[in-house]
Design a protein around this motif. Structure first.
Motif, PDB file in Angstrom:
ATOM      1  N   ALA A 110     -40.138  30.693  31.250  1.00 48.71           N
ATOM      2  CA  ALA A 110     -40.010  31.906  32.077  1.00 48.71           C
ATOM      3  C   ALA A 110     -40.812  31.725  33.358  1.00 48.71           C
ATOM      4  N   LYS A 111     -40.155  31.222  34.404  1.00 47.44           N
ATOM      5  CA  LYS A 111     -40.862  30.973  35.667  1.00 47.44           C
ATOM      6  C   LYS A 111     -41.360  32.261  36.308  1.00 47.44           C
ATOM      7  N   GLU A 112     -40.714  33.400  36.004  1.00 49.38           N
ATOM      8  CA  GLU A 112     -41.162  34.665  36.588  1.00 49.38           C
ATOM      9  C   GLU A 112     -42.478  35.145  35.998  1.00 49.38           C
ATOM     10  N   ALA A 113     -42.965  34.485  34.937  1.00 52.36           N
ATOM     11  CA  ALA A 113     -44.266  34.833  34.375  1.00 52.36           C
ATOM     12  C   ALA A 113     -45.417  34.299  35.220  1.00 52.36           C
ATOM     13  N   ARG A 114     -45.106  33.439  36.190  1.00 54.53           N
ATOM     14  CA  ARG A 114     -46.142  32.933  37.076  1.00 54.53           C
ATOM     15  C   ARG A 114     -46.551  34.018  38.062  1.00 54.53           C
ATOM     16  N   GLY A 115     -47.823  34.029  38.459  1.00 54.19           N
ATOM     17  CA  GLY A 115     -48.278  34.988  39.460  1.00 54.19           C
ATOM     18  C   GLY A 115     -48.747  36.293  38.852  1.00 54.19           C
ATOM     19  N   HIS A 116     -48.712  37.347  39.667  1.00 55.67           N
ATOM     20  CA  HIS A 116     -49.337  38.592  39.197  1.00 55.67           C
ATOM     21  C   HIS A 116     -48.373  39.622  38.641  1.00 55.67           C
ATOM     22  N   GLY A 117     -47.075  39.355  38.557  1.00 54.45           N
ATOM     23  CA  GLY A 117     -46.192  40.113  37.685  1.00 54.45           C
ATOM     24  C   GLY A 117     -45.589  41.387  38.238  1.00 54.45           C
ATOM     25  N   VAL A 118     -46.374  42.254  38.857  1.00 51.14           N
ATOM     26  CA  VAL A 118     -45.873  43.556  39.289  1.00 51.14           C
ATOM     27  C   VAL A 118     -44.722  43.424  40.294  1.00 51.14           C
ATOM     28  N   PRO A 119     -44.776  42.514  41.286  1.00 47.76           N
ATOM     29  CA  PRO A 119     -43.637  42.404  42.204  1.00 47.76           C
ATOM     30  C   PRO A 119     -42.319  42.105  41.502  1.00 47.76           C
ATOM     31  N   GLU A 120     -42.361  41.298  40.445  1.00 49.38           N
ATOM     32  CA  GLU A 120     -41.130  40.993  39.727  1.00 49.38           C
ATOM     33  C   GLU A 120     -40.562  42.238  39.060  1.00 49.38           C
ATOM     34  N   VAL A 121     -41.432  43.089  38.541  1.00 51.27           N
ATOM     35  CA  VAL A 121     -40.973  44.347  37.932  1.00 51.27           C
ATOM     36  C   VAL A 121     -40.395  45.269  39.007  1.00 51.27           C
ATOM     37  N   MET A 122     -41.061  45.370  40.153  1.00 51.26           N
ATOM     38  CA  MET A 122     -40.552  46.188  41.249  1.00 51.26           C
ATOM     39  C   MET A 122     -39.178  45.700  41.697  1.00 51.26           C
ATOM     40  N   LEU A 123     -38.994  44.393  41.763  1.00 51.09           N
ATOM     41  CA  LEU A 123     -37.713  43.827  42.165  1.00 51.09           C
ATOM     42  C   LEU A 123     -36.631  44.128  41.133  1.00 51.09           C
ATOM     43  N   ALA A 124     -36.979  44.015  39.849  1.00 54.90           N
ATOM     44  CA  ALA A 124     -36.003  44.299  38.797  1.00 54.90           C
ATOM     45  C   ALA A 124     -35.523  45.743  38.866  1.00 54.90           C
ATOM     46  N   VAL A 125     -36.427  46.661  39.167  1.00 57.81           N
ATOM     47  CA  VAL A 125     -36.060  48.071  39.244  1.00 57.81           C
ATOM     48  C   VAL A 125     -35.246  48.353  40.497  1.00 57.81           C
ATOM     49  N   ALA A 126     -35.622  47.759  41.628  1.00 54.72           N
ATOM     50  CA  ALA A 126     -34.981  48.080  42.904  1.00 54.72           C
ATOM     51  C   ALA A 126     -33.611  47.431  43.063  1.00 54.72           C
ATOM     52  N   GLN A 127     -33.433  46.203  42.551  1.00 50.95           N
ATOM     53  CA  GLN A 127     -32.213  45.468  42.884  1.00 50.95           C
ATOM     54  C   GLN A 127     -31.499  44.828  41.696  1.00 50.95           C
ATOM     55  N   ARG A 128     -32.067  44.919  40.506  1.00 49.46           N
ATOM     56  CA  ARG A 128     -31.430  44.267  39.363  1.00 49.46           C
ATOM     57  C   ARG A 128     -31.119  45.222  38.227  1.00 49.46           C
ATOM     58  N   GLY A 129     -31.105  46.507  38.526  1.00 45.55           N
ATOM     59  CA  GLY A 129     -30.754  47.481  37.502  1.00 45.55           C
ATOM     60  C   GLY A 129     -31.724  47.560  36.356  1.00 45.55           C
ATOM     61  N   GLY A 130     -32.964  47.099  36.557  1.00 44.01           N
ATOM     62  CA  GLY A 130     -33.960  47.141  35.494  1.00 44.01           C
ATOM     63  C   GLY A 130     -33.857  46.000  34.503  1.00 44.01           C
ATOM     64  N   ARG A 131     -33.034  45.015  34.780  1.00 41.97           N
ATOM     65  CA  ARG A 131     -32.851  43.909  33.827  1.00 41.97           C
ATOM     66  C   ARG A 131     -33.957  42.863  33.995  1.00 41.97           C
ATOM     67  N   ILE A 132     -34.671  42.590  32.908  1.00 38.81           N
ATOM     68  CA  ILE A 132     -35.763  41.623  32.884  1.00 38.81           C
ATOM     69  C   ILE A 132     -35.532  40.674  31.711  1.00 38.81           C
ATOM     70  N   ASN A 133     -35.764  39.416  31.934  1.00 39.96           N
ATOM     71  CA  ASN A 133     -35.616  38.406  30.881  1.00 39.96           C
ATOM     72  C   ASN A 133     -36.489  38.770  29.679  1.00 39.96           C
ATOM     73  N   PRO A 134     -35.908  38.936  28.486  1.00 40.75           N
ATOM     74  CA  PRO A 134     -36.716  39.332  27.320  1.00 40.75           C
ATOM     75  C   PRO A 134     -37.790  38.327  26.943  1.00 40.75           C
ATOM     76  N   GLN A 135     -37.620  37.056  27.351  1.00 42.09           N
ATOM     77  CA  GLN A 135     -38.643  36.061  27.042  1.00 42.09           C
ATOM     78  C   GLN A 135     -39.940  36.298  27.807  1.00 42.09           C
ATOM     79  N   VAL A 136     -39.858  37.080  28.890  1.00 41.92           N
ATOM     80  CA  VAL A 136     -41.018  37.256  29.760  1.00 41.92           C
ATOM     81  C   VAL A 136     -42.199  37.845  29.008  1.00 41.92           C
ATOM     82  N   SER A 137     -41.943  38.817  28.117  1.00 43.83           N
ATOM     83  CA  SER A 137     -43.058  39.495  27.449  1.00 43.83           C
ATOM     84  C   SER A 137     -43.907  38.521  26.643  1.00 43.83           C
TER      85      SER A 137
END
Length: 601
Positions: A110-137
């Motif tokens: 899960a490359k999106e687990a790199r870094g501080h995390g919150v921007p990826e969540v903001m992006l998922a909500v704003a432009q990806r319909g809230g879809r997040i890779n389940p492996q991320v958790s």
């Protein structure tokens, strides 16, 4: 025999079909029932609460494994009891070993687990319909715990936000909720994670609404409150019902202190922006310098981080013991400023080499050191006015976070909940507002949005590759309905609205300038009011005209759609950007017609 063989498998195939049908029937009830969102919010909150317990346990376990202490930041160059012969020099190796473990994990799963995390969540909500890779958790929990435990100078709020949000997204996809509900469940996961890990249920709610959803509504508030309360109850059962930071009581003893707190707010806002800039400058430098495989980058960069930890062991991990000691006046001003510089460098280096962790806690740490140094200095210069230095440390925490994140409501609420210090609320609010204004003047971006903008992502712009959103409003707008004059009587306006397809009409003055929008709902409510009493109800269209978010012909459709979602009625007037005259009308239907525009030409 053939009949017996044929009859045998029938029960085996019927039962799985029945179980599947029951599952989807239950999922449909959760999607459609009025109480379905409540159940989903509570479920996400419970998952986030349990996830925060597991995550904090992982951090403590790895910290003890790598350093031999529950929190090495307060050990002051102490040796690791596991390898006492290395003395304090063991910190040169812990970031390297940790990087060898979490580097391949993040790179592989899960490359999106790199870094501080919150921007990826903001992006998922704003432009990806809230879809997040389940492996991320799972990957985020392990990678961040390994990073923090091995000396990474980052916080745990970013990971727990990403962990809780991934749980919410996974549940939403399992039940097949709409995209609006999916985004809301992601926010519920973020709220629950913050609430449980910091014992701050209100802060979790406002963090989710101010930063993740970037909007306020009754439904969103109710759902995030339920999730936050559920997670907080679980967290308190595990960690106890006490304030996260134990600080002495502070009071404003002189009115002149408000001026000193105001100056601190401005300094803190500038420091928050400086922290953001340096964070990404260091990340750019690491990107430029590293030419090897990404999975090896955290281990190679860990050598540099180890040097920083050897010089300043207070930078090891999150650093809450150091923060509390600074608030109690345990350091001199010069060393406090050194800790400010050290934390900015250590956090930037941890993120730059590919570490996983949050920037929320580092901003609190930087603010506490800055505030304590400022308070100690002002106390020496103005002993009869300044008061105790610890109050400035507390205010500095919230102000630097507000300057970096530009989330003033969250900053006020979380500082109150983290410390239980209500007596300092007025100077805290003053400094946080000034820090936010200073940050806005110095930078258009926050520590979260700048990471996305550097990747070419604007949260208010259409998602890359999206079929809708890149068009201009002028290219999709309809002809506008005949506007209502502001002097039109309400019965006349009601007749016009009754014949309108949009439930709203633009209102203009005698010179044709746009004043606002009159909705059928507002007109019906006004006509239903009593006419007796001291206060006369509105009688004309101009009295009821509601200002709407400005939508102009040169605006991207994606930006206009954000305004359309929150607008009263089913449409918005489109204005001339230069003269403010109504030129057209924007509805969801007119926006969707843009999808067929190419085939029509």
């Amino acid at each position: 025999m053939p009949e017996t063989a044929a009859a045998g498998p029938a029960p085996a195939t019927a039962e799985p079909v029945t179980a599947t049908a029951r599952f989807w029937s239950s999922a449909a009830r959760l999607r459609n029932a009025p109480w379905g969102l409540l159940v989903l919010a509570v479920t996400v909150g419970a998952g986030a609460g349990l996830g925060s317990i597991a995550f904090r346990w992982l951090i403590v376990t790895f910290t003890r494994l790598f350093s031999g202490h529950a929190d090495y930041a307060g050990a002051e160059h102490g040796p690791n009891p596991h390898v006492p012969w290395l003395g304090p020099f063991f910190v040169l190796l812990t970031p390297v070993v940790g990087g060898l473990l979490y580097g391949p994990l993040v790179d592989r799963f899960a490359k999106e687990a790199r870094g501080h995390g919150v921007p990826e969540v903001m992006l998922a909500v704003a432009q990806r319909g809230g879809r997040i890779n389940p492996q991320v958790s799972v990957v985020k929990a392990l990678a961040s715990a390994l990073c923090i435990g091995s000396g990474g100078s980052v916080g745990r709020e970013g990971p727990i936000v990403q962990i809780g949000s991934a749980l919410g997204s996974t549940l939403g996809r399992t039940v097949r909720v709409s995209e609006d509900r999916m985004r809301l469940l992601v926010a519920c996961g973020a709220a629950g994670g913050i609430a449980a890990t910091f014992n701050a249920p209100l802060a979790g709610v406002f963090f989710a609404m101010e930063l993740i959803l970037a909007t306020f509504s009754v439904e969103a508030f109710g759902a995030t409150v339920l999730s936050s309360v559920t997670a907080s109850v679980i967290g308190r059962a595990a960690f106890g019902d006490t304030a996260f930071l134990v600080l002495p009581p502070f009071h404003v003893e002189h009115l002149g202190q408000y001026g000193l707190f105001a100056v601190l707010g401005v300094l803190a806002g500038a420091t928050g922006v400086g922290f953001t800039r340096i964070l990404y400058w260091v990340e750019d430098a690491c990107d430029w310098a590293w030419r090897g495989p990404e999975w090896l980058r955290p281990a190679a960069g860990g050598l540099l981080l180890g040097l920083v930890l050897l010089a300043l062991p207070e930078m090891y991990g999150v650093g809450y013991p150091v923060l509390e000691k600074a608030a109690h006046g345990g350091y001199v001003a010069g060393f406090l400023l050194l800790l400010v510089v050290g934390k900015i460098l250590a956090t930037s280096l941890t993120i730059g080499i590919g570490g996983s962790g949050g920037v929320f806690a580092p901003s609190l740490f930087i603010g506490a050191m800055l505030g304590a140094a400022y308070g100690a200095t002002t106390h020496q210069l103005l002993p009869g006015t300044a008061g105790v230095a610890g109050a400035y440390a507390l205010v500095g925490m919230g102000a630097v976070f507000a300057g970096a994140s530009r989330a003033p409501i969250t900053a006020v609420v979380i500082l109150f909940e983290l410390t239980g210090q209500y007596s300092i609320i007025l100077p805290l609010m003053l400094a946080i507002v000034l820090a936010t204004l200073t940050s806005r003047l110095l930078s258009p971006d926050t520590v979260y949005t700048l990471k996305l903008r550097r990747r070419g992502i604007d949260l208010n712009a259409p998602a890359p590759g999206a079929r809708l959103g890149a068009q201009s409003v002028e290219s999709v707008m309809e002809g506008f309905p005949v506007p209502l004059p502001s002097a039109a009587e309400l019965p006349e306006a009601a007749d016009r609205l009754r014949l309108s397809d949009h439930g709203a009409l633009p209102v203009v003055d005698t010179e044709g300038r746009y004043l606002g929008t009159l909705t059928a709902r507002a007109t019906a409510e006004a006509l239903a009011e009593r006419t007796d009493g001291d206060v006369e109800p509105p009688t004309t269209a101009g009295d009821l005209a509601e200002p709407t978010p400005p939508v102009t012909t040169d605006m991207p459709l994606s930006t206009a759609l954000h305004a359309l979602v929150t607008a009263p009625g089913t449409g918005l007037p489109v204005l001339d950007p230069d003269h403010g005259q109504v030129l057209g009308w924007l509805t969801h239907q007119s926006a969707l017609r843009a999808l067929h525009a190419p085939s029509a030409t």
